[in-house]
Design a protein around this motif. Structure first.
Motif, PDB file in Angstrom:
ATOM      1  N   ALA A  80      25.045  11.764  14.544  1.00 56.36           N
ATOM      2  CA  ALA A  80      24.489  12.442  15.711  1.00 56.36           C
ATOM      3  C   ALA A  80      24.498  11.530  16.935  1.00 56.36           C
ATOM      4  N   ASP A  81      24.161  10.228  16.741  1.00 57.57           N
ATOM      5  CA  ASP A  81      24.117   9.334  17.892  1.00 57.57           C
ATOM      6  C   ASP A  81      25.514   9.084  18.456  1.00 57.57           C
ATOM      7  N   ALA A  82      26.520   8.994  17.578  1.00 60.62           N
ATOM      8  CA  ALA A  82      27.892   8.798  18.050  1.00 60.62           C
ATOM      9  C   ALA A  82      28.409  10.041  18.764  1.00 60.62           C
ATOM     10  N   LYS A  83      28.136  11.206  18.219  1.00 57.20           N
ATOM     11  CA  LYS A  83      28.602  12.451  18.823  1.00 57.20           C
ATOM     12  C   LYS A  83      27.946  12.685  20.181  1.00 57.20           C
ATOM     13  N   GLN A  84      26.665  12.329  20.309  1.00 53.67           N
ATOM     14  CA  GLN A  84      25.988  12.481  21.597  1.00 53.67           C
ATOM     15  C   GLN A  84      26.579  11.534  22.637  1.00 53.67           C
ATOM     16  N   LEU A  85      26.836  10.293  22.226  1.00 56.26           N
ATOM     17  CA  LEU A  85      27.453   9.343  23.152  1.00 56.26           C
ATOM     18  C   LEU A  85      28.847   9.806  23.541  1.00 56.26           C
ATOM     19  N   ALA A  86      29.597  10.332  22.580  1.00 59.45           N
ATOM     20  CA  ALA A  86      30.937  10.843  22.883  1.00 59.45           C
ATOM     21  C   ALA A  86      30.859  11.986  23.887  1.00 59.45           C
ATOM     22  N   ALA A  87      29.888  12.871  23.727  1.00 61.34           N
ATOM     23  CA  ALA A  87      29.724  13.986  24.667  1.00 61.34           C
ATOM     24  C   ALA A  87      29.392  13.475  26.066  1.00 61.34           C
ATOM     25  N   ASP A  88      28.539  12.458  26.138  1.00 56.31           N
ATOM     26  CA  ASP A  88      28.193  11.885  27.439  1.00 56.31           C
ATOM     27  C   ASP A  88      29.415  11.230  28.080  1.00 56.31           C
ATOM     28  N   LEU A  89      30.246  10.585  27.265  1.00 57.17           N
ATOM     29  CA  LEU A  89      31.457   9.953  27.789  1.00 57.17           C
ATOM     30  C   LEU A  89      32.433  10.997  28.324  1.00 57.17           C
ATOM     31  N   VAL A  90      32.574  12.113  27.622  1.00 58.38           N
ATOM     32  CA  VAL A  90      33.474  13.164  28.092  1.00 58.38           C
ATOM     33  C   VAL A  90      33.011  13.694  29.446  1.00 58.38           C
ATOM     34  N   THR A  91      31.710  13.935  29.577  1.00 59.46           N
ATOM     35  CA  THR A  91      31.169  14.416  30.850  1.00 59.46           C
ATOM     36  C   THR A  91      31.460  13.424  31.973  1.00 59.46           C
ATOM     37  N   ALA A  92      31.255  12.133  31.692  1.00 61.23           N
ATOM     38  CA  ALA A  92      31.499  11.110  32.702  1.00 61.23           C
ATOM     39  C   ALA A  92      32.981  11.014  33.050  1.00 61.23           C
ATOM     40  N   ARG A  93      33.852  11.132  32.026  1.00 57.04           N
ATOM     41  CA  ARG A  93      35.293  11.039  32.283  1.00 57.04           C
ATOM     42  C   ARG A  93      35.784  12.222  33.126  1.00 57.04           C
ATOM     43  N   GLU A  94      35.296  13.404  32.827  1.00 59.60           N
ATOM     44  CA  GLU A  94      35.724  14.578  33.588  1.00 59.60           C
ATOM     45  C   GLU A  94      35.318  14.457  35.054  1.00 59.60           C
ATOM     46  N   ALA A  95      34.095  13.965  35.304  1.00 58.18           N
ATOM     47  CA  ALA A  95      33.640  13.776  36.678  1.00 58.18           C
ATOM     48  C   ALA A  95      34.467  12.705  37.384  1.00 58.18           C
ATOM     49  N   ALA A  96      34.775  11.614  36.670  1.00 60.22           N
ATOM     50  CA  ALA A  96      35.551  10.534  37.271  1.00 60.22           C
ATOM     51  C   ALA A  96      36.972  10.977  37.582  1.00 60.22           C
ATOM     52  N   LEU A  97      37.573  11.765  36.696  1.00 63.62           N
ATOM     53  CA  LEU A  97      38.930  12.250  36.941  1.00 63.62           C
ATOM     54  C   LEU A  97      38.976  13.181  38.149  1.00 63.62           C
ATOM     55  N   THR A  98      37.962  14.012  38.289  1.00 71.07           N
ATOM     56  CA  THR A  98      37.907  14.901  39.456  1.00 71.07           C
ATOM     57  C   THR A  98      37.820  14.089  40.738  1.00 71.07           C
ATOM     58  N   GLU A  99      36.978  13.059  40.739  1.00 74.26           N
ATOM     59  CA  GLU A  99      36.856  12.208  41.923  1.00 74.26           C
ATOM     60  C   GLU A  99      38.136  11.429  42.174  1.00 74.26           C
ATOM     61  N   LEU A 100      38.748  10.938  41.097  1.00 70.92           N
ATOM     62  CA  LEU A 100      39.978  10.152  41.211  1.00 70.92           C
ATOM     63  C   LEU A 100      41.082  10.948  41.905  1.00 70.92           C
ATOM     64  N   GLU A 101      41.207  12.212  41.546  1.00 67.36           N
ATOM     65  CA  GLU A 101      42.273  13.041  42.110  1.00 67.36           C
ATOM     66  C   GLU A 101      42.114  13.258  43.605  1.00 67.36           C
ATOM     67  N   GLY A 102      40.898  13.066  44.128  1.00 67.73           N
ATOM     68  CA  GLY A 102      40.654  13.251  45.544  1.00 67.73           C
ATOM     69  C   GLY A 102      40.709  11.978  46.362  1.00 67.73           C
ATOM     70  N   LEU A 103      40.999  10.839  45.704  1.00 61.95           N
ATOM     71  CA  LEU A 103      41.038   9.568  46.421  1.00 61.95           C
ATOM     72  C   LEU A 103      42.290   9.466  47.284  1.00 61.95           C
ATOM     73  N   PRO A 104      42.226   8.702  48.376  1.00 63.55           N
ATOM     74  CA  PRO A 104      43.420   8.525  49.221  1.00 63.55           C
ATOM     75  C   PRO A 104      44.578   7.954  48.410  1.00 63.55           C
ATOM     76  N   GLY A 105      45.725   8.562  48.548  1.00 66.32           N
ATOM     77  CA  GLY A 105      46.928   8.094  47.863  1.00 66.32           C
ATOM     78  C   GLY A 105      47.091   8.593  46.443  1.00 66.32           C
ATOM     79  N   ALA A 106      46.075   9.294  45.908  1.00 69.65           N
ATOM     80  CA  ALA A 106      46.136   9.729  44.508  1.00 69.65           C
ATOM     81  C   ALA A 106      47.234  10.774  44.291  1.00 69.65           C
ATOM     82  N   ALA A 107      47.394  11.689  45.218  1.00 72.10           N
ATOM     83  CA  ALA A 107      48.401  12.740  45.052  1.00 72.10           C
ATOM     84  C   ALA A 107      49.790  12.144  44.927  1.00 72.10           C
ATOM     85  N   GLN A 108      50.089  11.128  45.751  1.00 69.26           N
ATOM     86  CA  GLN A 108      51.409  10.505  45.696  1.00 69.26           C
ATOM     87  C   GLN A 108      51.553   9.622  44.453  1.00 69.26           C
ATOM     88  N   ALA A 109      50.504   8.864  44.099  1.00 68.61           N
ATOM     89  CA  ALA A 109      50.581   7.941  42.982  1.00 68.61           C
ATOM     90  C   ALA A 109      50.657   8.655  41.644  1.00 68.61           C
TER      91      ALA A 109
END
Length: 214
Positions: free
Chosen positions: A183-212
């Motif tokens: 349960a503790d590993a699965k909860q941490l994994a779920a938290d990591l997925v949430t954080a990764r999805e948010a970071a990827l969304t922000e990453l795609e909006g960074l200057p130069g991301a579309a070209q890179a």
């Protein structure tokens, strides 16, 4: 950045937990390393007072999937921190540097949960994947290339490398949520997925991301 051109020793073998994780992800062919057959977990794992070895069995409440996930996510975060440190200092755009700084703090906080999890599972806090080019893992070659790059070339290397790290670590964590047992590993994994999805969304909006990132 492409991992296809990196050379790998033909006799390299992945740690015993890796085939389980690679099978879950369907990445055994692309990982480029030989695999071993995962033995069935013993009904009553034996624990001794001695310090656990790199192949120590997980606790009775863990499965090989839990162990594989925790032992991969920990070095993935550790290696990503080095690239994030470079980007926080050398990125050409203020938004990129701020993103790298925030993500660095987030990945350190995750390590503050992953390392105690390894201890609770009776697993060593060591990189059992050292010497293997795992999908999404920031490598020494990646860091050398980033260290030698400047300006826009550095930004492109960073954006590509951290995007791959975020994508693959999210994919691995989704597999833990689906196939893990702790349960503790699965909860941490779920938290990591949430954080990764948010970071990827922000990453795609960074200057130069579309070209890179194409």
């Amino acid at each position: 950045m492409s991992h296809a051109t990196r050379s790998r020793p033909p006799t390299a073998r992945l740690p015993v937990v890796a085939p389980i994780l690679l099978a879950l992800l369907g990445l055994a062919a692309s990982a480029g390393c030989s695999t071993t057959t995962e033995p069935a977990p013993a009904a009553s794992p034996v624990h001794t007072a001695a310090a656990p070895s790199p192949t120590a069995s997980p606790s009775a409440s863990s499965t090989p999937t839990d162990a594989a996930w925790a032992q991969l996510m920990t070095p993935m975060n550790e290696k990503a921190l080095a690239l994030l440190t470079l980007a926080a200092d050398r990125g050409t755009e203020p938004r990129l540097r701020a993103f790298a700084t925030r993500l660095h703090s987030g990945q350190e906080a995750e390590l503050g949960r992953l390392r105690p999890l390894l201890a609770r599972m009776g697993l060593p806090d060591t990189d059992v994947h050292a010497g293997h080019d795992m999908p999404g893992m920031v490598t020494e070659a990646d860091l050398e290339a980033a260290g030698a790059a400047e300006g826009g070339a550095f930004d492109r290397l960073f954006l590509t490398g951290i995007r791959d790290h975020l994508r693959h670590s999210a994919q691995v964590s989704r597999s833990e949520i689906t196939a893990g047992a702790r349960a503790d590993a699965k909860q941490l994994a779920a938290d990591l997925v949430t954080a990764r999805e948010a970071a990827l969304t922000e990453l795609e909006g960074l200057p130069g991301a579309a070209q890179a990132l194409g």
